[in-house]
Every structure is written in C-alpha cells, then in structure tokens.
Design a protein around this motif. Structure first.
Motif, PDB file in Angstrom:
ATOM      1  N   VAL A 107      -3.042   7.081  -5.162  1.00  0.00           N
ATOM      2  CA  VAL A 107      -2.418   6.553  -6.372  1.00  0.00           C
ATOM      3  C   VAL A 107      -0.896   6.686  -6.344  1.00  0.00           C
ATOM      4  CG1 VAL A 107      -2.464   8.657  -7.803  1.00  0.00           C
ATOM      5  CG2 VAL A 107      -2.762   6.417  -8.865  1.00  0.00           C
ATOM      6  N   ILE A 108      -0.364   7.689  -5.651  1.00  0.00           N
ATOM      7  CA  ILE A 108       1.100   7.895  -5.661  1.00  0.00           C
ATOM      8  C   ILE A 108       1.835   6.733  -4.988  1.00  0.00           C
ATOM      9  CG2 ILE A 108       2.970   9.346  -4.778  1.00  0.00           C
ATOM     10  CD1 ILE A 108       1.184  11.770  -5.382  1.00  0.00           C
ATOM     11  N   PRO A 109       1.493   6.341  -3.747  1.00  0.00           N
ATOM     12  CA  PRO A 109       2.179   5.164  -3.165  1.00  0.00           C
ATOM     13  C   PRO A 109       1.852   3.873  -3.907  1.00  0.00           C
ATOM     14  CG  PRO A 109       0.407   5.904  -1.729  1.00  0.00           C
ATOM     15  CD  PRO A 109       0.570   6.956  -2.759  1.00  0.00           C
ATOM     16  N   GLY A 119      -1.789  10.614  13.753  1.00  0.00           N
ATOM     17  CA  GLY A 119      -1.023  11.101  12.602  1.00  0.00           C
ATOM     18  C   GLY A 119      -0.251  10.006  11.888  1.00  0.00           C
ATOM     19  N   TYR A 120       0.096   8.942  12.619  1.00  0.00           N
ATOM     20  CA  TYR A 120       0.860   7.854  12.020  1.00  0.00           C
ATOM     21  C   TYR A 120      -0.016   6.885  11.232  1.00  0.00           C
ATOM     22  CZ  TYR A 120       4.603   9.460  15.083  1.00  0.00           C
ATOM     23  OH  TYR A 120       5.552  10.219  15.697  1.00  0.00           O
ATOM     24  N   ARG A 121      -1.346   6.936  11.456  1.00  0.00           N
ATOM     25  CA  ARG A 121      -2.231   6.029  10.730  1.00  0.00           C
ATOM     26  C   ARG A 121      -2.201   6.331   9.228  1.00  0.00           C
ATOM     27  NH1 ARG A 121      -7.988   5.621  13.509  1.00  0.00           N
ATOM     28  NH2 ARG A 121      -8.067   3.744  12.210  1.00  0.00           N
ATOM     29  N   ILE A 168       0.811   4.645   7.843  1.00  0.00           N
ATOM     30  CA  ILE A 168       0.589   3.199   7.719  1.00  0.00           C
ATOM     31  C   ILE A 168      -0.243   2.895   6.483  1.00  0.00           C
ATOM     32  CG2 ILE A 168      -0.450   1.185   8.821  1.00  0.00           C
ATOM     33  CD1 ILE A 168       0.170   2.500  11.538  1.00  0.00           C
ATOM     34  N   LEU A 169      -1.282   3.719   6.227  1.00  0.00           N
ATOM     35  CA  LEU A 169      -2.113   3.523   5.037  1.00  0.00           C
ATOM     36  C   LEU A 169      -1.306   3.695   3.755  1.00  0.00           C
ATOM     37  CD1 LEU A 169      -5.499   5.257   5.953  1.00  0.00           C
ATOM     38  CD2 LEU A 169      -5.116   2.838   5.469  1.00  0.00           C
ATOM     39  N   GLN A 170      -0.404   4.682   3.756  1.00  0.00           N
ATOM     40  CA  GLN A 170       0.445   4.890   2.580  1.00  0.00           C
ATOM     41  C   GLN A 170       1.329   3.666   2.324  1.00  0.00           C
ATOM     42  OE1 GLN A 170       0.776   8.185   0.685  1.00  0.00           O
ATOM     43  NE2 GLN A 170      -1.270   8.176   1.572  1.00  0.00           N
ATOM     44  N   LEU A 171       1.879   3.098   3.389  1.00  0.00           N
ATOM     45  CA  LEU A 171       2.707   1.906   3.237  1.00  0.00           C
ATOM     46  C   LEU A 171       1.876   0.701   2.788  1.00  0.00           C
ATOM     47  CD1 LEU A 171       4.978   2.298   6.403  1.00  0.00           C
ATOM     48  CD2 LEU A 171       5.645   2.614   4.006  1.00  0.00           C
ATOM     49  N   LEU A 172       0.627   0.613   3.278  1.00  0.00           N
ATOM     50  CA  LEU A 172      -0.249  -0.464   2.829  1.00  0.00           C
ATOM     51  C   LEU A 172      -0.574  -0.342   1.345  1.00  0.00           C
ATOM     52  CD1 LEU A 172      -2.746  -0.823   5.811  1.00  0.00           C
ATOM     53  CD2 LEU A 172      -1.224  -2.600   4.915  1.00  0.00           C
ATOM     54  N   LEU A 173      -0.763   0.876   0.864  1.00  0.00           N
ATOM     55  CA  LEU A 173      -1.015   1.087  -0.563  1.00  0.00           C
ATOM     56  C   LEU A 173       0.217   0.723  -1.392  1.00  0.00           C
ATOM     57  CD1 LEU A 173      -2.999   4.433  -0.310  1.00  0.00           C
ATOM     58  CD2 LEU A 173      -3.862   2.291  -1.272  1.00  0.00           C
ATOM     59  N   PHE A 174       1.404   1.016  -0.864  1.00  0.00           N
ATOM     60  CA  PHE A 174       2.645   0.610  -1.525  1.00  0.00           C
ATOM     61  C   PHE A 174       2.688  -0.915  -1.652  1.00  0.00           C
ATOM     62  CE2 PHE A 174       6.989  -0.894  -1.389  1.00  0.00           C
ATOM     63  CZ  PHE A 174       7.613  -0.130  -2.357  1.00  0.00           C
TER      64      PHE A 174
END
Length: 650
Positions: free
Chosen positions: A15-17, A58-60, A63-69
């Motif tokens: 929810v944060i991103p 670790g970078y996946r 990437i998921l956080q950026l996709l949620l953004f």
C-alpha cells in the motif's frame, strides 16, 4: 518494532508505494512506458540462469515496488478521467438529474447536488422559494440554466470549497432562476425508505433540537444539526462523535456479536454480520471513515468466522486502505479518510505503551485509564495533520472525550432499541441524555482557552511532529532524532519569518455585496472598505499573514485615492463628474465597486490605469458589461467573482 510490523503486515509493503503513486502521479505516457519496461525486466529476471536469478533476486522486490507505484498512478489517472467530465450545454437546453443529497439552506437560498444520467454531478443553487422545500432526495429535477465552474473566493487562508468539491468529483454548478426548474417525484430506493423511516421515528419520539443530533449519531444524517451545537463539538475536538465513524461501526459490530452468539454455524454468523455491517454503511452514506471500518471488519469477520484464520490489525488496516484506494483513489485527499486511518494507527502504536505507564487496582480506575490512554493515543497521531488543516488545537479534548464517548455509546444503543420498541418513555430518556451531553460539551467548549487557534504549521512542521512522535517509540535513541527534526523544522521556519518581516501585500477581498481592501507592510495591516465586511474573513487572512491592525507609515488616502508605497489605487463607486480633466491621473489600479453607472471608455478619459478590478459588490450583469468593454478595448482587467480575491506583493 517497525521491522516487526513490516514482517507481520505484508500489505504495508504494497500500500505504501501504491499511495505514493496516487499522490505523485507521473504523466500517463511515461507511466505506460515505464510499466512495460518494468514488466519486461521482472519477467526477464525470472528466465535468467539460476546464478543470475540468485544474484538479482533482491532487486525483484524493488521492481515490484516500482510497479505498484505505477499502478497507483494508472488507477488515479483512470478514475480522474472517468469522473472529471465537464459539460457545456446551451443555457436553454433542458437537463435532468436525480437529487442525491437533501436540499439545504445556503447564502443564495437553497442548494443540493444532482447526478445527471451521464454520471456527472452538479452543484445546484435555488433562489429563496417555498416550492424548493417540497423537493426530496431521490426526486428527478428538470432545469435549464448556465453551467459554470464552481467558484472559490480566493481569500487568503479561506476554505477552498472548489477543491473540497473536486475531491468528491463535483466540478460545476448552476444558479437556477425562478420558473426555470421543476421536479418530479420518483420512487425511493430501499435504503432511502429505510433511512426516512429511521428519521421519522427519531423525530416522533425524540424531536426538538436534539433530534438532529440523534439522527447524526445513529445514521450519520447531519442535515438537521444545529450550527451552534456543531461549533461546540468542534471547539472541544469531539466532532467525530456526531460524524458516523469507525467507533459507531465498532459498537454495532460488538452488538451483533452479542446478539448472534447463540448461532452455532460460524459461516452463517459471519455472513449475517457482513450483510448488516455493509447495509448500515450504505444507509449512512458510506463516508470514508465508515468505509475504512467496514472493510476492516469485513476482513476480520471473514478470517474469523469463514476462513478460520486471523491476521494482524496492521495488515487489516493496510488491506482496507489498498482496497478502498483501488475503488476510489480520490479518497486519499479526503480529510475524514486521512484522520480515520491516522487515529487507528495511533491507537495501534501508542495505546499499549501508554496504558503500561500506570497500573490501578480498582476496576473503575482501570476503565478510566483505558479510555484516557485511548484518547491520547488517537490525538497524538492526528493532531499534526489537524494543525496543518485547521490551525487550532482543542485543549480540553480529553475530558470532553471521557464524557461524550460513554454517553454517546449509551445513546446509540438506546436509539437502536427505540427503532425496535418505539416507546415514548424511551424517547424521553434519550432526549434527556442528549440534552445533558450537549450542556456538558457546551460548558467545556466555553471554558477559557478551550481552543487554541492560529497554530498554522507547514508541511515540514507536520513531518517534524510525526518524526517526534515516532522518536518517542524508539526510546533513548529517539531523542537524537527528535532534536534533529526540531532543528530542521526551525531552519525551515526561519526564512519564512524573515520574509514576513519585509512583506508588502495588497489584498482586494472577494465578498458578495461588499468592498474590502487590506494593505500589509511587515506585521501591520490597514483596512479600507465597508465597515460591514466579514470579520471572520478578515481574521482568517490576517492570521495567515501574521499581522495586526495599525497605521502604516507609507499609507496615504484622500477620499477615493489611495497610495501605499509605490502602488496607487482609485476606487470608483459612483457616477463620474461632468467634463474631462486636462490631464489623466496615472494609477496602477481602478477598482469598480457597488455598481457605479460608468463605462470603461469614459474611465479612460479620467485615468491612465494599468488594471481594472471588478469586485463582488457589483452585480454579475454589470461586471459582464465591463468585461466586454475591456475585451473590445484590449485592456487588462480582473473580475473577482470569477477569478477570486486579488493578492499582489509590492
């Protein structure tokens, strides 16, 4: 603690991103391109050799956080385009819509909100007419009129009604004329009939001034509330009592658990609870705070009675926020939504540490301390945002809560019983309790220093206060964070303080039927205009600029000619004298007020003006004539009713 919360509440990491993407959306073209790139990158990592997958694992997560953004930005953009439809019908075109809120009194007469068949919402203003009172929620309205953008006074520090309506996807308004509208009775929905039945019972068995408060407590119907009563509850910081919130839904949830404890089938019990909770939510209008509580209680009930699983409250809170923002990302701008979630978060974070500070043997002392710790925990997390939004702090919020919350709980349960038994003696008892609660709240609200106003803080101040609140949970190490946050806040305040010392501002206020001008230099303000100009409007603007009334040394006034510093202003509020002067008077501004019978071309023979200002004391038809003349003569002008108050630094 924070690491533990993140581990036990995985939805927080979702929810944060997602919220960040809603608050700071990027242009659609960039978002689409970036989303496609991230998806290709994420899938590409999954098909890489095992060694590379291990190194890049670790970078996946990043990437998921950026996709949620990106998802948050896309949802916000899609919802805004779906809701933000501006219409431009001709003035004689007949429009039809359904009344969605009860008709209320306004400065112009009456107002309401309608929803057109194409889903757009319009703010409707009626003239003072007794026929308007016959309009009920759910009726169809047929009308003709000019559709305009929602106006905003633009006065410094004033409540931005245009922005408030935009959070509810209302962007336009119509001022109807007598005879240009008619309404048609329509069969009400089931929920509307239920609500009207509740209102009828409350008015029959309670009645009077207290009936409006009883309606607000039970089903969130706030249209019959007394304004002085609302002011008292705001003064004491317990306005949440008369606004349906999570507290009310939690009380109903507890009542349902007690009433259904005999039911042996858990899944059936859970299903009944969810149906009643959502029925009540829709009955009350589904405000942001109620939706938050309804989604949370649905998650709790589903896990406990249907799936036989439980999750942490933090996870339930994050999940409810995610689901609601997927449905309507505009809720993030709703003050009720923000305060509701912050209050629950404050209780989760601070209640147990506060309650553990003291211990009591007597049961009544423990219960009193529980209520005290609960109120302090909720207030500690909501007050920074409250200062930013409202600029005031209710000093006696604690005693007011300790009195009003238990009383309102008894009254709420009593009203639920009244709906079932409908007895006059019960209505009389509830009325007596409501009167007593109102008297106590009014007495607390009128105590000296009950409400400290003028506490405006910036965004940096809000962040600093939240850092200080979080530092309290970090123990001794938190003191350094607290001191650092306060020092940075002081550094951000210093430039603003220095700027205030040297400020020179002219404000031409936008108030219907009145003329008001403030000249500010440093911390001193001098007023020119009508004595009947609203004191509340002036007080808000002067608090915004941190000034007090006085006499400016560089201020000169001779009749309608004013000079302040290097700015000249001429006020024209009557017909021009006969003949023309041999030399024009050079001025920066010509202010036309109180409907003078003058033409712009005639004013040009008297004044060499840089700008013509039309304030709200003149009629709209006269202002329209002046605007047409200025367009034809290619002159610079400002219309305050259209553009808001004029604020210029000099």
């Amino acid at each position: 603690m924070f690491v533990y919360i993140l581990r036990t509440a995985p939805f927080l990491r979702i929810v944060i991103p997602f919220i960040a993407g809603i608050i700071w959306p990027l242009p659609l073209l960039y978002i689409l391109s970036f989303t496609v790139f991230l998806l290709i990158l994420y899938v590409g990592v999954a098909y890489m050799p095992l060694w590379w997958r291990f190194r890049l694992d670790g970078y996946r997560g990043t990437i998921l956080q950026l996709l949620l953004f990106c998802m948050g930005s896309l949802v916000a953009d899609a919802k805004e385009k779906y809701k933000h439809h501006l219409i431009n019908p001709s003035p004689d075109q007949v429009l039809a819509g359904i009344i969605t809120v009860p008709v209320q009194r306004s400065h112009y007469g009456y107002r309401t909100i309608i929803e057109l068949q194409t889903r757009e919402q319009l703010l409707i203003y009626f003239p003072p007419d007794s026929a308007v009172r016959a309009i009920q929620e759910g009726d169809m309205l047929l009308f003709t009129g000019q559709v305009q953008p929602i106006s905003f006074s633009g006065n410094p520090g004033a409540f931005n009604y245009r922005e408030y309506c935009a959070t509810r996807y209302i962007y336009q308004q119509v001022h109807l004329q007598t005879g240009h509208w008619r309404h048609r009775k329509m069969p009400g929905s089931f929920l509307l009939r239920c609500r009207n039945s509740c209102l009828h019972i409350i008015n029959t068995y309670i009645g009077g001034r207290e009936a409006g408060l009883a309606e607000a407590l039970l089903i969130g119907y706030r249209y019959d509330l007394d304004k002085d009563m609302v002011s008292d509850y705001m003064q004491t910081g317990i306005v949440h009592i008369i606004a349906i919130s999570g507290m009310h839904l939690a009380l109903i949830y507890a009542c349902l658990l007690w009433c259904l404890q005999w039911l042996p089938i858990p899944r059936l019990k859970g299903l009944l609870i969810i149906v009643v909770i959502w029925g009540f939510t829709l009955l009350t209008g589904a405000s942001a705070s109620v939706l938050r509580a309804a989604v949370m209680l649905t998650v709790v009930t589903t896990g406990k009675f249907i799936l036989d699983r439980e999750s942490t409250t933090y996870n339930q809170l994050a999940l409810s926020a995610f689901l609601l923002l997927c449905y309507d990302p505009g809720l993030i701008r709703d003050v009720g939504f923000q305060l509701s979630y912050l209050a629950v978060l404050g209780i989760l974070l601070l209640y147990k540490p506060l309650y553990g500070l003291l211990s009591f043997k007597a049961l009544w002392q423990r219960k009193l301390w529980e209520a005290t710790a609960l109120s302090i925990a909720a207030q500690a997390v909501t007050f920074p945002l409250g200062l930013y939004l409202f600029g005031r702090f209710p000093l006696y919020f604690l005693p007011a809560n300790l009195v009003a919350v238990p009383l309102s709980t008894v009254i709420l349960y009593g009203e639920m019983l009244l709906l079932c038994v409908q007895q006059h003696w019960l209505g009389a008892c509830l009325q007596w309790l409501l009167v007593m609660m109102n008297h106590i709240v009014a007495w607390i609200g009128h105590l000296p220093g009950a409400n400290i106003s003028g506490l405006h803080v910036s965004v940096y101040g809000v962040v600093a206060l939240y850092v200080c609140t979080g530092a309290l949970l970090a123990g001794r190490k938190g003191i350094l964070y607290m001191l650092g946050a306060l020092c940075l806040w002081s550094l951000t305040i210093l430039p603003e303080r220095l700027r205030r010392q040297n400020q020179q501002v002219m404000i031409v206020y936008n108030q219907p039927r009145h003329t008001g001008i403030d000249f500010i230099r440093g911390h001193v303000v001098q007023f020119v205009g009508d004595d009947s100009t609203a004191n509340e409007m002036l007080g808000t603007a002067r608090a915004f600029y941190e000034v007090d009334t006085g006499r400016l040394p560089a201020f000169e006034q001779l009749g309608h000619f004013i000079c302040c510093g290097n700015k000249r202003l001429v006020i024209v509020d009557s017909a021009l004298p006969a003949g023309r002067p041999s030399k024009k008077f050079k001025t920066d501004y010509v202010l036309l007020s109180h409907n003078p019978h003058v033409a712009i071309k005639d004013l040009q023979g008297f004044y060499d003006a840089g700008c013509y200002i039309f304030d709200a004391s003149s009629s709209r038809s006269r202002i329209q004539e002046w605007k047409s003349e200025c367009y034809a003569l290619t002159l610079h002008f400002l219309s305050l009713p259209d553009q808001g108050a004029y604020v210029v630094n000099f």
